[in-house]
Design a protein around this motif. Structure first.
Motif, short mmCIF file in Angstrom:
data_model
loop_
_atom_site.label_atom_id
_atom_site.label_comp_id
_atom_site.label_asym_id
_atom_site.label_seq_id
_atom_site.Cartn_x
_atom_site.Cartn_y
_atom_site.Cartn_z
N UNK A 13 0.81 -1.36 -0.17
CA UNK A 13 0.10 -0.03 -0.05
C UNK A 13 0.81 1.19 -0.19
N UNK A 14 1.97 1.33 0.55
CA UNK A 14 2.86 2.41 0.79
C UNK A 14 4.25 2.55 -0.12
N UNK A 15 4.33 1.54 -1.12
CA UNK A 15 5.32 1.71 -1.88
C UNK A 15 5.41 2.98 -2.71
N UNK A 16 4.24 3.91 -3.03
CA UNK A 16 4.37 4.89 -3.65
C UNK A 16 5.19 6.38 -2.85
N UNK A 17 5.21 5.96 -1.40
CA UNK A 17 5.49 7.06 -0.61
C UNK A 17 7.24 7.03 -0.77
N UNK A 18 7.62 6.32 -1.57
CA UNK A 18 9.06 6.31 -1.87
C UNK A 18 9.61 7.71 -2.80
N UNK A 19 8.56 8.03 -3.52
CA UNK A 19 8.66 9.41 -4.38
C UNK A 19 9.10 10.55 -3.45
N UNK A 20 10.30 11.21 -4.05
CA UNK A 20 10.73 12.31 -3.39
C UNK A 20 11.61 11.99 -2.33
N UNK A 21 11.77 10.92 -1.74
CA UNK A 21 12.51 10.50 -0.82
C UNK A 21 14.16 10.39 -1.31
N UNK A 22 14.97 11.17 -0.43
CA UNK A 22 16.45 10.94 -0.59
C UNK A 22 17.12 10.82 0.64
N UNK A 23 18.47 10.10 0.36
CA UNK A 23 19.12 9.54 1.60
C UNK A 23 20.61 10.00 1.30
N UNK A 24 21.14 10.40 2.37
CA UNK A 24 22.62 10.59 2.80
C UNK A 24 22.97 9.56 3.66
N UNK A 25 24.35 8.79 3.22
CA UNK A 25 24.98 7.97 4.15
C UNK A 25 26.29 8.03 4.23
N UNK A 167 25.30 21.45 2.32
CA UNK A 167 24.10 21.81 3.04
C UNK A 167 22.86 21.56 2.09
N UNK A 168 23.10 21.82 0.83
CA UNK A 168 22.08 21.24 0.00
C UNK A 168 21.78 20.07 -0.05
N UNK A 169 22.85 19.08 -0.06
CA UNK A 169 22.76 17.55 0.02
C UNK A 169 21.97 17.04 1.42
N UNK A 170 22.40 17.63 2.48
CA UNK A 170 21.77 17.47 3.82
C UNK A 170 20.28 18.04 3.54
N UNK A 171 19.98 19.08 3.20
CA UNK A 171 18.77 19.86 3.21
C UNK A 171 17.71 19.15 2.32
N UNK A 172 18.24 18.43 1.23
CA UNK A 172 17.12 17.84 0.35
C UNK A 172 17.07 16.19 0.92
N UNK A 173 17.56 15.64 1.98
CA UNK A 173 17.29 14.13 1.99
C UNK A 173 16.46 14.25 3.40
N UNK A 174 15.88 13.19 3.16
CA UNK A 174 14.69 12.70 4.32
C UNK A 174 15.46 12.01 5.32
N UNK A 175 16.52 11.30 4.85
CA UNK A 175 17.24 10.18 5.83
C UNK A 175 18.73 10.84 5.61
N UNK A 176 19.35 11.04 6.93
CA UNK A 176 20.63 10.97 6.90
C UNK A 176 21.05 10.14 7.91
N UNK A 177 21.91 9.04 7.51
CA UNK A 177 22.42 7.99 8.40
C UNK A 177 23.73 8.10 8.51
N UNK A 178 24.42 8.03 9.62
CA UNK A 178 25.76 8.25 10.22
C UNK A 178 26.02 7.14 11.06
N UNK A 179 26.90 6.23 10.38
CA UNK A 179 27.32 5.17 11.08
C UNK A 179 28.58 4.77 11.51
N UNK A 180 28.84 3.68 12.12
CA UNK A 180 30.24 3.48 12.60
C UNK A 180 30.85 4.39 13.34
N UNK A 181 30.33 4.63 14.62
CA UNK A 181 30.93 5.56 15.58
C UNK A 181 32.28 5.13 16.13
N UNK A 182 32.25 3.90 16.37
CA UNK A 182 33.42 3.08 17.21
C UNK A 182 34.72 3.26 16.55
N UNK A 183 34.55 3.21 14.86
CA UNK A 183 35.87 3.05 14.19
C UNK A 183 36.23 4.29 13.71
#
Length: 370
Positions: A13-25, A167-183
């Motif tokens: 039902x919610x696959x269409x919600x993917x439209x417009x989503x952007x991610x920074x990792x 700032x433009x990249x972060x500003x257009x992203x709906x998810x910002x994923x920051x991983x591997x704090x330990x290393x």
């Protein structure tokens, strides 16, 4: 309704919600060599009996005390590694437009990352780390060289990308994923710099912005460092929905740091652990995922689902990163917490069976068959 059928219905039902989503990792990157250890060799190539368990390996090493040992490592494959690239690769397979920022090679992208870098328009800020991932039937031991990750700083990111472009990249992203704090030794300072220099300048985004964090086995870091980092992570909640993902060992380490008396891996203990950590940190959501199941907590409640555990996986390195990718894919689509958990365990379950990152079509098929 069974949680698997419910997740399948939500996903459809919610696959269409993917439209417009952007991610920074970001921000790590490792060249992973997947290894099996030889116990008894009967011929060339893969004609050997492996040291199957960590206990077997430990016994062999202990028996060498005061003497010596020669243990052959057999390379199964060389692949891109690091929590960030593996999670990002999985989210790309799920259909999310994505930009990767991390340690993929400098001045040139390492060949193992080239295809990944092309499809994610990657920005590389240092040489990658190196990991020998020794796999066993009951877990894995990661032997890493992380020297180059010391070069990852906020200033290095700005230098590589440019402040305006960042700032433009972060500003257009709906998810910002920051991983591997330990290393990444400077990661806590990077968090602080983002909070002070970048996030206050970002525009609001339709549907809100999410932040995802993965500690990546903080056992080698001091408890003081861990508590400091978690305190900084909690400040991201001011700028969106902050989510932290923990495997069982990480959940237990965080519980110990905050004197939380929950360490079990049964469903009720996992839900209680997630709820108490979430309340302590004031985050939108805390997720805990051992091998057999996964649980999460929000201010509205706690949930736990069983996973499609397989006795003899094709690969295990990257399973947790695929869970994270699946869970956050569900979150980006607007699935319920239980639906996000179910999609997360399916991403992981599909990957360990095939050594391939799934598409959302693959996950729908997996759910129908599971």
């Amino acid at each position: 309704m069974d949680y698997r059928k419910k997740a399948l219905q939500e996903l459809s039902e919610k696959r269409s919600n993917q439209a417009g989503k952007r991610v920074v990792v970001g921000l790590d990157g490792f060249v992973d060599t997947i290894l099996h250890l030889v116990d008894k060799r009967s011929g060339p190539g893969e004609n050997f009996q492996r040291l199957a368990t960590i206990s077997d390996f430990g016994s062999r090493v202990s028996a060498a005390a005061g003497k010596s040992a020669n243990i052959e490592m057999f390379p199964k494959m060389e692949k891109l590694g690091g929590n960030g690239p593996i999670m990002a690769n999985a989210m790309v397979s799920a259909g999310f437009p994505l930009r990767y920022i991390g340690s993929l090679g400098k001045p040139n992208i390492h060949p193992v990352f080239q295809e990944f870098a092309d499809k994610t328009q990657s920005i590389s800020i240092s040489e990658p780390g190196l990991t020998n991932a020794i796999e066993f039937t009951d877990g894995k031991i990661m032997m890493g060289i992380t020297k180059y990750l010391e070069d990852i700083t906020y200033d290095a990111i700005v230098e590589a990308l440019g402040e305006e472009a960042l700032l433009e990249e972060l500003g257009s992203s709906s998810l910002i994923s920051l991983v591997n704090w330990t290393m990444i030794p400077n990661m806590t300072q990077i968090f602080e710099d983002l909070l002070a220099k970048a996030l206050p300048k970002l525009p609001e985004i339709e549907g809100g912005r999410s932040f995802f964090f993965d500690l990546a086995d903080p056992e080698k870091r001091s408890e003081q460092d861990l508590v400091e980092a978690l305190g900084v992570i909690s400040k991201f909640q001011e700028f969106g929905n902050a989510v932290i993902g923990l495997n069982l060992a990480e959940g237990q380490q965080v519980s110990k740091a905050y004197n939380i008396a929950e360490t079990g891996e049964d469903p009720e203990s996992l839900k209680a652990m997630a709820a108490k950590i979430r309340q302590k940190l004031g985050l939108k959501m805390v997720v805990i995922h051992p091998k057999e199941r996964a649980a999460c907590a929000t201010e509205d409640g706690e949930w736990c689902v069983e996973g499609p555990y397989v006795q003899n996986p094709k690969i295990t390195t990257g399973a947790g990163d695929h869970f994270n990718a699946g869970f956050m894919s569900g979150q980006q689509l607007g699935l319920s917490p239980e639906g996000c958990l179910t999609v997360g365990v399916c991403f992981s379950g599909f990957y360990v069976r095939t050594a391939v990152s799934p598409s959302l079509d693959d996950i729908e098929g997996f759910l129908k068959e599971w």
